[in-house]
Write a protein that holds these residues in place. Structure first.
Motif, PDB file in Angstrom:
ATOM      1  N   ARG A 192      -9.719   2.888   6.258  1.00 61.97           N
ATOM      2  CA  ARG A 192      -8.901   3.574   7.260  1.00 61.97           C
ATOM      3  C   ARG A 192      -9.565   3.527   8.640  1.00 61.97           C
ATOM      4  O   ARG A 192      -8.900   3.348   9.659  1.00 61.97           O
ATOM      5  N   ARG A 193     -10.875   3.672   8.669  1.00 58.32           N
ATOM      6  CA  ARG A 193     -11.587   3.690   9.955  1.00 58.32           C
ATOM      7  C   ARG A 193     -11.490   2.356  10.684  1.00 58.32           C
ATOM      8  O   ARG A 193     -11.271   2.321  11.901  1.00 58.32           O
ATOM      9  N   VAL A 194     -11.659   1.245   9.958  1.00 59.69           N
ATOM     10  CA  VAL A 194     -11.716  -0.056  10.638  1.00 59.69           C
ATOM     11  C   VAL A 194     -10.348  -0.721  10.775  1.00 59.69           C
ATOM     12  O   VAL A 194     -10.250  -1.794  11.378  1.00 59.69           O
ATOM     13  N   SER A 195      -9.307  -0.103  10.246  1.00 64.04           N
ATOM     14  CA  SER A 195      -7.953  -0.653  10.380  1.00 64.04           C
ATOM     15  C   SER A 195      -7.161   0.109  11.438  1.00 64.04           C
ATOM     16  O   SER A 195      -7.191   1.342  11.487  1.00 64.04           O
ATOM     17  N   SER A 196      -6.412  -0.626  12.228  1.00 59.59           N
ATOM     18  CA  SER A 196      -5.534  -0.003  13.217  1.00 59.59           C
ATOM     19  C   SER A 196      -4.107   0.157  12.705  1.00 59.59           C
ATOM     20  O   SER A 196      -3.315   0.885  13.314  1.00 59.59           O
ATOM     21  N   GLU A 197      -3.782  -0.517  11.573  1.00 62.46           N
ATOM     22  CA  GLU A 197      -2.404  -0.450  11.073  1.00 62.46           C
ATOM     23  C   GLU A 197      -2.323  -0.239   9.564  1.00 62.46           C
ATOM     24  O   GLU A 197      -2.012   0.850   9.101  1.00 62.46           O
ATOM     25  N   LEU A 198      -2.606  -1.293   8.774  1.00 62.51           N
ATOM     26  CA  LEU A 198      -2.362  -1.224   7.333  1.00 62.51           C
ATOM     27  C   LEU A 198      -3.649  -1.333   6.524  1.00 62.51           C
ATOM     28  O   LEU A 198      -4.600  -1.992   6.928  1.00 62.51           O
ATOM     29  N   VAL A 199      -3.613  -0.676   5.363  1.00 65.95           N
ATOM     30  CA  VAL A 199      -4.661  -0.794   4.352  1.00 65.95           C
ATOM     31  C   VAL A 199      -3.976  -1.138   3.030  1.00 65.95           C
ATOM     32  O   VAL A 199      -2.949  -0.546   2.693  1.00 65.95           O
ATOM     33  N   CYS A 200      -4.532  -2.084   2.283  1.00 67.28           N
ATOM     34  CA  CYS A 200      -3.949  -2.466   0.989  1.00 67.28           C
ATOM     35  C   CYS A 200      -5.050  -2.623  -0.052  1.00 67.28           C
ATOM     36  O   CYS A 200      -6.052  -3.299   0.189  1.00 67.28           O
ATOM     37  N   ALA A 201      -4.862  -1.992  -1.200  1.00 63.15           N
ATOM     38  CA  ALA A 201      -5.763  -2.167  -2.344  1.00 63.15           C
ATOM     39  C   ALA A 201      -4.976  -2.791  -3.483  1.00 63.15           C
ATOM     40  O   ALA A 201      -3.904  -2.281  -3.856  1.00 63.15           O
ATOM     41  N   ILE A 202      -5.475  -3.870  -4.035  1.00 61.67           N
ATOM     42  CA  ILE A 202      -4.836  -4.566  -5.149  1.00 61.67           C
ATOM     43  C   ILE A 202      -5.727  -4.352  -6.367  1.00 61.67           C
ATOM     44  O   ILE A 202      -6.748  -5.004  -6.529  1.00 61.67           O
ATOM     45  N   GLU A 203      -5.350  -3.389  -7.205  1.00 61.46           N
ATOM     46  CA  GLU A 203      -6.227  -2.945  -8.282  1.00 61.46           C
ATOM     47  C   GLU A 203      -5.533  -3.043  -9.646  1.00 61.46           C
ATOM     48  O   GLU A 203      -4.369  -2.655  -9.778  1.00 61.46           O
ATOM     49  N   PRO A 204      -6.231  -3.546 -10.665  1.00 57.58           N
ATOM     50  CA  PRO A 204      -5.632  -3.643 -11.998  1.00 57.58           C
ATOM     51  C   PRO A 204      -5.722  -2.339 -12.767  1.00 57.58           C
ATOM     52  O   PRO A 204      -6.531  -1.461 -12.441  1.00 57.58           O
ATOM     53  N   ASP A 205      -4.892  -2.225 -13.772  1.00 57.83           N
ATOM     54  CA  ASP A 205      -5.039  -1.180 -14.781  1.00 57.83           C
ATOM     55  C   ASP A 205      -5.388  -1.884 -16.079  1.00 57.83           C
ATOM     56  O   ASP A 205      -4.525  -2.414 -16.766  1.00 57.83           O
ATOM     57  N   ASN A 206      -6.684  -1.920 -16.391  1.00 54.98           N
ATOM     58  CA  ASN A 206      -7.133  -2.657 -17.569  1.00 54.98           C
ATOM     59  C   ASN A 206      -6.756  -1.984 -18.876  1.00 54.98           C
ATOM     60  O   ASN A 206      -6.920  -2.582 -19.946  1.00 54.98           O
ATOM     61  N   GLY A 207      -6.266  -0.759 -18.807  1.00 54.58           N
ATOM     62  CA  GLY A 207      -5.774  -0.104 -20.005  1.00 54.58           C
ATOM     63  C   GLY A 207      -4.403  -0.600 -20.418  1.00 54.58           C
ATOM     64  O   GLY A 207      -3.959  -0.367 -21.549  1.00 54.58           O
TER      65      GLY A 207
END
Length: 263
Positions: free
Chosen positions: A113-128
Motif C-alpha cells: 500500500r505504501r509504495v503503490s499510488s493506485e492498485l495492489v494485487c495478491a495472487i495467492e493459492p489455496d492449497n487446501g
C-alpha cells in the motif's frame, strides 16, 4: 520466510499464465510502473512485461533466483516487509504465491500500500482446495493424505487464497475485488522432461523426502512417514509403467485467488 530453489519454482509455475484473462482487472495496458514483489525466477514478471507497456521491476530477497528473473526485467534484492522504494513509486504492486510463505503477511501488505499510488494485487493459492486426478489407482487419495499432513505441519498459511481480502481490508485498501483462476498442471503423452523428472521423484521417494521436516511437524510419526514414502514409491513405479505404454495421465488443479485493492 520460506524459500525455494529455481527448479521448484519452474515446476510449480510452468504454464501458469497460458490464459491471461484473469489479469484483465489490473488494466495492464494503462500502467506506467509495475512492481512484482517476491518475483522469484520471474515467471509473472515476464507476463507483466509482455502484457503492459509499463516499466516493470522485480524484487526478491533471494539473489540466486534474481539471476533468472533478470532475463525479463530490471530486478533488485530486497525484503518484502521493507521495500527499498519511495512512497507511491508504482501504480501497480503485485505478488504471486508470496503471502502464503510469510509467517505474518500483514507488514508486507502494508508495504504494498505504501509504495503503490493506485492498485495492489495478491495472487495467492489455496492449497487446501487442490484437486488431483490420475490414471494410477490410489494416487488421488495419497495426494490428499500427504497434502493434509503438509498443511498441518507447515508454519505459514498455505491455504490463504481468497482470505487475502481480509489482509487488504486491514491495510486500508478499498474497492476490494476477488477472482478465482484455476491453474491446471497436466502430465500426459508425449511426456516432456519435467514430467519424467516429476514421476522419477515419486518412484525414488525424493519428492517426499524434501518435505520430510514439514510432514514430521504434523501428527505424522516416523513410522507413518516411512509408510507414506513407500506408498509414494509404489505409485511412482506404477506411473513409470504406464508411461512406458503412454497411458499415464495426471491433472492437478490449483485454485489461485486474485485479490485487488485500491489505495
Amino acid at each position: 520466510m520460506r524459500r525455494f530453489d529455481a527448479e521448484y519454482l519452474a515446476s510449480t509455475r510452468r504454464g501458469m499464465w497460458e490464459r491471461r484473462e484473469a489479469l484483465s482487472g489490473l488494466d495492464l495496458d494503462g500502467r506506467t510502473r509495475i512492481l512484482d514483489v517476491g518475483c522469484g525466477t520471474g515467471e509473472l514478471t515476464r507476463v507483466l512485461v509482455d502484457e503492459s507497456p509499463a516499466a516493470v521491476v522485480g524484487v526478491d530477497a533471494d539473489t540466486d533466483l534474481l539471476a533468472h528473473a533478470r532475463e525479463h526485467a530490471p530486478v533488485l534484492a530486497g525484503d518484502a516487509r521493507r521495500l527499498p522504494f519511495l512512497d507511491d513509486a508504482f501504480d501497480l504492486v503485485v505478488c504471486q504465491a508470496l503471502l502464503i510463505n510469510l509467517p505474518d503477511p500483514r507488514p508486507t501488505v502494508r508495504e504494498f500500500r505504501r509504495v503503490s499510488s493506485e492498485l495492489v494485487c495478491a495472487i495467492e493459492p489455496d492449497n487446501g482446495e487442490v484437486r488431483v486426478e490420475s490414471t494410477v489407482e490410489g494416487e488421488r487419495e495419497l495426494e490428499r493424505r500427504s497434502r493434509s499432513r503438509y498443511i498441518e505441519g507447515v508454519e505459514t498459511d498455505v491455504t490463504l487464497g481468497a482470505r487475502a481480502r481480509a489482509l487488504f481490508d486491514e491495510a486500508g485498501l478499498s474497492e476490494l475485488q476477488t477472482a478465482r483462476y484455476d491453474h491446471e498442471k497436466r502430465i500426459e503423452p508425449p511426456y516432456d522432461e519435467a514430467a519424467l523428472r516429476a514421476v522419477q521423484r515419486k518412484a525414488t521417494g525424493t519428492g517426499l523426502d524434501s518435505d520430510r521436516e514439514t510432514l514430521l511437524s504434523s501428527a505424522l510419526t516416523e513410522e507413518g512417514f516411512d509408510d507414506l514414502r513407500e506408498r509414494w514409491r509404489a505409485v511412482g513405479h506404477e506411473a513409470v509403467t504406464q508411461m512406458q505404454t503412454r497411458t499415464y495421465r495426471r491433472t492437478e488443479t490449483v485454485p489461485f485467488y486474485l485479490t485487488v485493492g485500491r489505495v
